[in-house]
Design an enzyme around this catalytic site. Sequence first.
Site, PDB file in Angstrom:
ATOM      1  CG  ASP A  30      -1.899   1.107   1.262  1.00  0.00           C
ATOM      2  OD1 ASP A  30      -1.970   1.870   0.282  1.00  0.00           O
ATOM      3  OD2 ASP A  30      -2.604   1.237   2.274  1.00  0.00           O
ATOM      4  CB  CYS A  83      -5.355   6.155  -2.523  1.00  0.00           C
ATOM      5  SG  CYS A  83      -6.990   6.891  -2.492  1.00  0.00           S
TER       6      CYS A  83
END
Length: 147
Positions: A30, A83
């Site tokens: 991530d 993201c």
Amino acid sequence: YGSATVRVVDAADPVVGEQAAGRYDRVLLDAPCTGTGALPRRPEARWRRRVGDLPDLVTLQRRLLENALRLVRPGGVVGYVTCSPLLEETVEVVGAVREALPDAFEPLDARSCLPAELPFLGPGPDVQLWPHRHGTDAMFLALLRRT
């Protein structure tokens, strides 16, 4: 899938890389990013970033992805997630690592890991999700199998 051990490690830490090289079956990276994919949900985030932040983040993302690929055993899979919809943080990072480590991994079709009813996933192998199409943040997913 039976029992699994989940470990949280800092892939930027060289000691982790030395001690754990080839130790894992799967790694989810991530990656720290600009967060621009979450702006509709977190508009205040736009004030936390500057244009000059992007090159340093991209350098870090590449290093983390290279390290993550070293952490998995041959045949192991790395999921690279941001993201962000910015090409510099998504497909260009994966492409740069592919150039730097040409024999280290093969891309997998990330679409196969998402619900079949999720529309408009594009041609693959990576997936870019969008708020207006998928009801999510603008998230990116690449799956890479170490060779």
